[in-house]
Design a protein around this motif. Structure first.
Motif, PDB file in Angstrom:
ATOM      1  N   GLY A 109       0.792  -1.224   0.000  1.00  0.00           N
ATOM      2  CA  GLY A 109       0.000   0.000   0.000  1.00  0.00           C
ATOM      3  C   GLY A 109       0.820   1.267   0.000  1.00  0.00           C
ATOM      4  N   LEU A 110       2.068   1.200  -0.476  1.00  0.00           N
ATOM      5  CA  LEU A 110       2.952   2.360  -0.472  1.00  0.00           C
ATOM      6  C   LEU A 110       3.365   2.721  -1.896  1.00  0.00           C
ATOM      7  N   ASN A 111       3.894   3.927  -2.053  1.00  0.00           N
ATOM      8  CA  ASN A 111       4.427   4.352  -3.343  1.00  0.00           C
ATOM      9  C   ASN A 111       5.915   4.020  -3.432  1.00  0.00           C
ATOM     10  N   ILE A 112       6.416   3.889  -4.662  1.00  0.00           N
ATOM     11  CA  ILE A 112       7.836   3.655  -4.853  1.00  0.00           C
ATOM     12  C   ILE A 112       8.627   4.863  -4.354  1.00  0.00           C
ATOM     13  N   ASP A 113       9.668   4.596  -3.610  1.00  0.00           N
ATOM     14  CA  ASP A 113      10.524   5.646  -3.065  1.00  0.00           C
ATOM     15  C   ASP A 113      11.553   6.034  -4.131  1.00  0.00           C
ATOM     16  N   GLU A 114      11.325   7.167  -4.794  1.00  0.00           N
ATOM     17  CA  GLU A 114      12.220   7.584  -5.878  1.00  0.00           C
ATOM     18  C   GLU A 114      13.625   7.889  -5.376  1.00  0.00           C
ATOM     19  N   ASN A 115      13.731   8.385  -4.155  1.00  0.00           N
ATOM     20  CA  ASN A 115      15.051   8.669  -3.584  1.00  0.00           C
ATOM     21  C   ASN A 115      15.844   7.384  -3.396  1.00  0.00           C
ATOM     22  N   LEU A 116      15.150   6.325  -3.005  1.00  0.00           N
ATOM     23  CA  LEU A 116      15.786   5.027  -2.839  1.00  0.00           C
ATOM     24  C   LEU A 116      16.310   4.499  -4.178  1.00  0.00           C
ATOM     25  N   GLN A 166      33.081  -1.556  -4.652  1.00  0.00           N
ATOM     26  CA  GLN A 166      32.536  -0.201  -4.594  1.00  0.00           C
ATOM     27  C   GLN A 166      31.020  -0.222  -4.471  1.00  0.00           C
ATOM     28  N   THR A 167      30.374  -1.034  -5.330  1.00  0.00           N
ATOM     29  CA  THR A 167      28.911  -1.107  -5.298  1.00  0.00           C
ATOM     30  C   THR A 167      28.432  -1.720  -3.989  1.00  0.00           C
ATOM     31  N   ALA A 168      29.161  -2.723  -3.481  1.00  0.00           N
ATOM     32  CA  ALA A 168      28.800  -3.342  -2.199  1.00  0.00           C
ATOM     33  C   ALA A 168      28.810  -2.311  -1.082  1.00  0.00           C
ATOM     34  N   SER A 169      29.824  -1.445  -1.086  1.00  0.00           N
ATOM     35  CA  SER A 169      29.908  -0.396  -0.077  1.00  0.00           C
ATOM     36  C   SER A 169      28.741   0.578  -0.203  1.00  0.00           C
ATOM     37  N   GLU A 170      28.365   0.916  -1.433  1.00  0.00           N
ATOM     38  CA  GLU A 170      27.241   1.826  -1.654  1.00  0.00           C
ATOM     39  C   GLU A 170      25.924   1.202  -1.193  1.00  0.00           C
ATOM     40  N   VAL A 171      25.767  -0.099  -1.446  1.00  0.00           N
ATOM     41  CA  VAL A 171      24.557  -0.790  -1.003  1.00  0.00           C
ATOM     42  C   VAL A 171      24.486  -0.811   0.526  1.00  0.00           C
ATOM     43  N   MET A 172      25.606  -1.046   1.184  1.00  0.00           N
ATOM     44  CA  MET A 172      25.622  -1.014   2.646  1.00  0.00           C
ATOM     45  C   MET A 172      25.296   0.382   3.162  1.00  0.00           C
ATOM     46  N   ASP A 173      25.736   1.414   2.441  1.00  0.00           N
ATOM     47  CA  ASP A 173      25.361   2.788   2.806  1.00  0.00           C
ATOM     48  C   ASP A 173      23.847   2.943   2.793  1.00  0.00           C
ATOM     49  N   VAL A 174      23.218   2.406   1.744  1.00  0.00           N
ATOM     50  CA  VAL A 174      21.762   2.513   1.599  1.00  0.00           C
ATOM     51  C   VAL A 174      21.059   1.758   2.727  1.00  0.00           C
ATOM     52  N   LEU A 175      21.506   0.532   3.002  1.00  0.00           N
ATOM     53  CA  LEU A 175      20.875  -0.270   4.056  1.00  0.00           C
ATOM     54  C   LEU A 175      21.055   0.383   5.423  1.00  0.00           C
ATOM     55  N   SER A 176      22.263   0.885   5.681  1.00  0.00           N
ATOM     56  CA  SER A 176      22.529   1.533   6.968  1.00  0.00           C
ATOM     57  C   SER A 176      21.679   2.785   7.146  1.00  0.00           C
ATOM     58  N   ARG A 177      21.568   3.573   6.080  1.00  0.00           N
ATOM     59  CA  ARG A 177      20.758   4.779   6.130  1.00  0.00           C
ATOM     60  C   ARG A 177      19.291   4.427   6.365  1.00  0.00           C
TER      61      ARG A 177
END
Length: 213
Positions: A109-116, A166-177
């Motif tokens: 029931g939510l909208n896609i998070d464009e920032n994500l 590099q991408t793994a680190s960026e993904v962890m940034d997203v998950l942590s945030r």
């Protein structure tokens, strides 16, 4: 605040993977589980996320013993409150990346998070069929699909295993945030010590027990 705890979990096939295992998760925090292949890390993750029933013990979520709930109650929790990132992506290959993410949003029931979408750097592939994009891109789409439904707990099985460093680190940034901004929790299985070091807590599954790393 504690959101989930495992109490005296045991599981075996023809042999015992682990026994009398205890673990707790707090909101706003992340936990990593390391261990050699075959030690039972993924099995433990599946038990915590209600995909596999333990031989003995309990999993308590918000003071409810999960394996005493009905299948309908468990399905509702999985759909609305748990997010599971698998090693295999389980995306619909004939659908676009956008449609795969949208489906999870509709169900919750939510909208896609464009920032994500921007944080995961998949905005340029949203209209491509999943079968036409790389494995690493598929992994990021699957992560976007899970986070778009705003789960309270994320269960992740090798979420960066198919990604470059590099991408793994960026993904962890997203998950942590995500867990900090949403006061959620993350428990992940990984072989990568660098990824584990990004978490608040890290344990090793060894000799049938969880040992503080």
């Amino acid at each position: 605040m504690q959101i989930l705890r495992a109490c005296d979990l045991s599981f075996s096939y023809d042999y015992t993977l682990f026994e009398n295992l205890n673990l707790s998760l707090n909101t706003g925090e992340s936990t990593a589980i390391l261990g050699v292949s075959g030690c039972g890390k993924s099995t433990l993750l599946h038990i915590l996320s209600t995909l596999l029933k333990p031989k003995s013990g309990e999993v308590i979520y918000n003071e409810k013993s999960l394996y005493k709930l009905s299948e309908n109650e468990l399905t509702k929790i999985r759909r609305l409150e748990f997010g599971i990132i698998f090693q295999a992506h389980y995306l619909f290959k004939g659908f676009s990346a956008f449609e795969n993410i949208e489906l999870a949003s509709i169900l919750s029931g939510l909208n896609i998070d464009e920032n994500l979408v921007k944080q995961l750097k998949i905005e340029q592939i949203l209209n491509q069929k999943v079968g036409e994009i790389s494995g690493g891109q598929q992994q990021r789409v699957s992560i976007a699909r899970v986070l778009s439904k705003k789960p309270k707990i994320i269960f992740a099985d090798e979420p960066t295993g198919n990604l470059d460093k590099q991408t793994a680190s960026e993904v962890m940034d997203v998950l942590s945030r995500y867990i900090k901004e949403n006061n959620a929790s993350l428990v992940l299985v990984t072989h990568d010590n660098d990824i584990a070091s990004r978490c608040d807590y890290a344990f090793r599954l060894e000799n049938k027990k969880l040992i503080t790393r």
